[in-house]
Design a protein around this motif. Structure first.
Motif: not given
Length: 101
Positions: A48-49, A52-53, A55-56
């Motif tokens: 998930m990290r 998210k990375r 995605l950012d």
């Protein structure tokens, strides 16, 4: 005479090509696009990290692309408005000159 016509035709074609090229906006090159991990991987904090990375990074890239397009839109809009003002001033001057004669 033929040479003059050929030059005029080439200049017109070049101008049309330049206008067409100016109208084609570059596509965003924000790769790789983020992909949502599968249901089991979503339970893993590291997965998930990473998601998210990714995605950012994708969001940042797309926002930069959109800001660049907004700048281009403003420049084109300003040029169009200037052309309209020039046209209106020219037509007014011609109308005023015609009234005075």
């Amino acid at each position: 005479m033929k040479r003059t016509l050929l030059c005029a035709a080439l200049m017109a074609a070049t101008g049309a090509f330049a206008q067409q090229a100016a109208l084609e906006a570059p596509k965003p090159s924000c790769e790789p696009k983020p992909t949502l991990p599968g249901p089991r991987m979503r339970e893993e904090p590291a997965a998930m990290r990473n998601f998210k990375r990714d995605l950012d990074k994708y969001k940042e890239c797309m926002n930069a692309y959109l800001e660049a397009r907004k700048g281009s839109i403003k420049a084109h809009q300003d040029a169009a408005n200037a052309a309209i003002e020039d046209y209106n001033a020219t037509m007014k001057a011609l109308n005023d000159a015609q009234k005075n004669n």
